[in-house]
Design an enzyme around this catalytic site. Structure first.
Site, PDB file in Angstrom:
ATOM      1  N   ARG A   1      21.342  25.441   8.333  1.00  0.00           N
ATOM      2  CA  ARG A   1      20.296  24.786   7.529  1.00  0.00           C
ATOM      3  C   ARG A   1      20.668  23.318   7.366  1.00  0.00           C
ATOM      4  O   ARG A   1      19.810  22.436   7.433  1.00  0.00           O
ATOM      5  CB  ARG A   1      20.136  25.485   6.165  1.00  0.00           C
ATOM      6  CG  ARG A   1      19.261  24.722   5.198  1.00  0.00           C
ATOM      7  CD  ARG A   1      18.673  25.559   4.061  1.00  0.00           C
ATOM      8  NE  ARG A   1      19.545  26.583   3.534  1.00  0.00           N
ATOM      9  CZ  ARG A   1      20.597  26.372   2.725  1.00  0.00           C
ATOM     10  NH1 ARG A   1      20.902  25.154   2.338  1.00  0.00           N
ATOM     11  NH2 ARG A   1      21.328  27.387   2.308  1.00  0.00           N
TER      12      ARG A   1
ATOM     13  N   TYR B   1      -5.872  14.118   7.102  1.00  0.00           N
ATOM     14  CA  TYR B   1      -5.679  15.467   7.636  1.00  0.00           C
ATOM     15  C   TYR B   1      -5.846  16.459   6.477  1.00  0.00           C
ATOM     16  O   TYR B   1      -5.270  16.251   5.396  1.00  0.00           O
ATOM     17  CB  TYR B   1      -4.279  15.580   8.259  1.00  0.00           C
ATOM     18  CG  TYR B   1      -3.952  16.967   8.712  1.00  0.00           C
ATOM     19  CD1 TYR B   1      -4.569  17.504   9.835  1.00  0.00           C
ATOM     20  CD2 TYR B   1      -3.052  17.758   8.016  1.00  0.00           C
ATOM     21  CE1 TYR B   1      -4.285  18.799  10.252  1.00  0.00           C
ATOM     22  CE2 TYR B   1      -2.759  19.054   8.425  1.00  0.00           C
ATOM     23  CZ  TYR B   1      -3.390  19.568   9.542  1.00  0.00           C
ATOM     24  OH  TYR B   1      -3.110  20.845   9.946  1.00  0.00           O
TER      25      TYR B   1
ATOM     26  N   LYS C   1       1.782  18.822  17.939  1.00  0.00           N
ATOM     27  CA  LYS C   1       0.659  18.270  18.695  1.00  0.00           C
ATOM     28  C   LYS C   1       1.159  17.610  19.987  1.00  0.00           C
ATOM     29  O   LYS C   1       1.718  18.282  20.824  1.00  0.00           O
ATOM     30  CB  LYS C   1      -0.137  17.327  17.796  1.00  0.00           C
ATOM     31  CG  LYS C   1      -0.387  17.880  16.382  1.00  0.00           C
ATOM     32  CD  LYS C   1      -1.284  19.117  16.367  1.00  0.00           C
ATOM     33  CE  LYS C   1      -1.298  19.831  15.019  1.00  0.00           C
ATOM     34  NZ  LYS C   1      -1.626  19.020  13.860  1.00  0.00           N
TER      35      LYS C   1
ATOM     36  N   ASP D   1       1.418   8.609   9.418  1.00  0.00           N
ATOM     37  CA  ASP D   1       1.307   9.861  10.173  1.00  0.00           C
ATOM     38  C   ASP D   1       0.871   9.462  11.584  1.00  0.00           C
ATOM     39  O   ASP D   1      -0.276   9.103  11.811  1.00  0.00           O
ATOM     40  CB  ASP D   1       0.285  10.779   9.489  1.00  0.00           C
ATOM     41  CG  ASP D   1       0.075  12.102  10.241  1.00  0.00           C
ATOM     42  OD1 ASP D   1       0.402  12.164  11.443  1.00  0.00           O
ATOM     43  OD2 ASP D   1      -0.440  13.050   9.621  1.00  0.00           O
TER      44      ASP D   1
HETATM   45  C1  PLP Z   1      -1.451  19.096  12.476  1.00  0.00           C
HETATM   46  C2  PLP Z   1      -1.329  17.864  11.676  1.00  0.00           C
HETATM   47  C3  PLP Z   1      -0.514  17.824  10.547  1.00  0.00           C
HETATM   48  C4  PLP Z   1       0.236  19.048  10.041  1.00  0.00           C
HETATM   49  O1  PLP Z   1       1.196  19.479  10.937  1.00  0.00           O
HETATM   50  P1  PLP Z   1       1.626  21.037  11.154  1.00  0.00           P
HETATM   51  O2  PLP Z   1       2.606  20.958  12.251  1.00  0.00           O
HETATM   52  O3  PLP Z   1       0.370  21.789  11.503  1.00  0.00           O
HETATM   53  O4  PLP Z   1       2.193  21.522   9.873  1.00  0.00           O
HETATM   54  C5  PLP Z   1      -0.425  16.624   9.860  1.00  0.00           C
HETATM   55  N1  PLP Z   1      -1.106  15.523  10.255  1.00  0.00           N
HETATM   56  C6  PLP Z   1      -1.914  15.542  11.325  1.00  0.00           C
HETATM   57  C7  PLP Z   1      -2.644  14.288  11.714  1.00  0.00           C
HETATM   58  C8  PLP Z   1      -2.056  16.698  12.072  1.00  0.00           C
HETATM   59  O5  PLP Z   1      -2.878  16.709  13.123  1.00  0.00           O
END
Ligand code: PLP
Length: 384
Positions: free
Chosen positions: A54, A107, A204, A179
């Site tokens: 961890r 998001y 993603k 982000d």
């Molecule tokens: C998918 C996404 C998230 C969240 O991420 P997870 O891996 O699904 O927890 C946050 N910001 C954006 C822009 C996203 O597309």
């Protein structure tokens, strides 16, 4: 590859940073260190600096070093999901009574966490139109500690001025978090534009193959990184060894994939613009997009995400989503395969009735890296 690797090109760093051959076996690919604990040579005698997985794990460390290199940051921390990373970032930076500015088309999961979880702990938030710098400046309060931005935003693909907003944040004594999930580190480098922290859903584009969920926080601030590391260990939402390995496997082709995503998106955009059933096309690569000039300055290309509205309202939008054959109807984005979705009923359903609600005739596509002509034909047929 070490810190001195910064002069290498993006693709070289994607393939080598943090991924030297294993010194004991010569294994070219970093092993999946599937272990919870590490033998010690006498009490406190850790061999490689690891004591419990961890707290730290060599496969995760390899991923972290690679991510830091790709974002041009000193440190990276890998989490079990993008939301795990976001949660750690927010808990490191905010206390009860603090205030955060968020995009008015954030998001959905980010909005839900800030509204429904952090709200109970006394954190206040204000959704703002990020492309309007004056509106952001006006929304800053004395207790604003964080400006959280996405650019391009999801699903409306608005563009925020990273350099401009970092100045506003810093003059207010607040931190700017970007982000960077939609752009990926190949298309956009927020730390170089003044951001304090970059957050990724590595689920993603970074992972890129729709086979792993993960998140990351990258920063050059030693103190912030120490807090993120404290929360990795203290709250435990860490990336597993297998997930870290799978993510590293995906990263190697990030540059190639982003180029092809962008090529295909440009083809799809041109086809949508010509289609009589399409009302509007949202893509920062279009000269008529309000954020185009800014996007041209801060992005290398414009990526694979496109949103569009259709004539005929919500039902028409749902029909398009139901009729494509190559574009799979699914949430998420950034994989090699093309996806289509209806934000109002799917990814952004939790924003219904709020300021962040999205238009009901909106369709979002994540353009994959299949043959571009096939993707165009599929969408044109689905539109009817
Ligand atoms: C998918 C996404 C998230 C969240 O991420 P997870 O891996 O699904 O927890 C946050 N910001 C954006 C822009 C996203 O597309």
């Amino acid at each position: 590859m070490t810190d001195s690797s910064a002069h290498y090109g993006f693709a070289t760093r994607a393939i080598h940073a943090g991924q030297d051959p294993d010194p004991t076996t010569g294994s070219v690919i970093p092993p999946i260190h599937a272990t919870s604990t590490y033998a010690q040579d006498g009490v406190g005698g850790m061999r490689g600096g690891y004591e419990y997985s961890r707290t730290g794990n060599p496969t995760r460390a390899a991923l972290q070093e690679c991510l830091a290199s790709l974002e041009g940051g000193r440190h990276a921390r890998a989490f079990a999901s993008g939301m795990g990373a976001t949660d750690a970032a927010l808990r490191a930076m905010l206390r009860p009574g603090d205030h955060i500015l968020i995009p008015n088309d954030a998001y959905g999961g980010t909005f839900r966490l800030i509204d429904k979880v952090l709200g109970h702990w006394g954190v206040e938030h204000t959704p703002v139109e990020l492309s309007d710098v004056d509106a952001v400046r006006a929304a800053v309060r004395p207790n604003t500690k964080v400006i959280w931005i996405e650019t391009p935003t999801n699903p409306l693909l608005n563009i925020a001025d990273i350099a401009g907003l970092s100045q506003i944040a810093h003059s207010a004594g607040a931190l700017l978090v970007v982000d960077n999930t939609f752009a990926s580190p190949y298309l956009q480098s927020p730390l170089g534009l003044g951001a304090d922290v970059v957050m990724h859903s590595t689920t993603k584009y970074i992972g890129g193959h729709s086979d792993v969920v993960g998140g990351a926080l990258i920063t050059s601030d030693d103190e912030l990184d120490a807090q993120f590391g404290f929360l990795q260990n203290g709250a435990g939402a860490v990336a597993s060894p297998f997930d870290s390995w799978l993510t590293l496997r995906g990263i190697k082709t990030l540059e190639l994939r982003m180029e092809k995503h962008s090529d295909n998106a440009e083809l799809v955009v041109q086809a949508l613009l010509k289609h009589p059933k399409v009302k509007s096309v949202l893509y920062p690569g279009l000269p008529e997009h309000p954020g185009h000039e800014l996007a041209s300055k801060q992005m290398r290309r414009f990526g694979g995400m496109i949103s569009f509205t259709v004539h005929g309202g919500e039902q028409a939008a749902l029909d398009v989503c139901a009729r494509t054959k190559l574009f799979t109807l699914a949430e998420s984005l950034g994989g090699v395969e093309s996806l289509i979705e209806h934000p109002g009923k799917m990814t952004h359903a939790s924003t219904e009735g709020s300021l962040l609600e999205v238009p009901s005739d909106l369709v979002r596509v994540s353009v994959g890296i299949e043959a571009g002509d096939d993707l165009v034909a599929d969408l044109v047929t689905a539109l009817g």
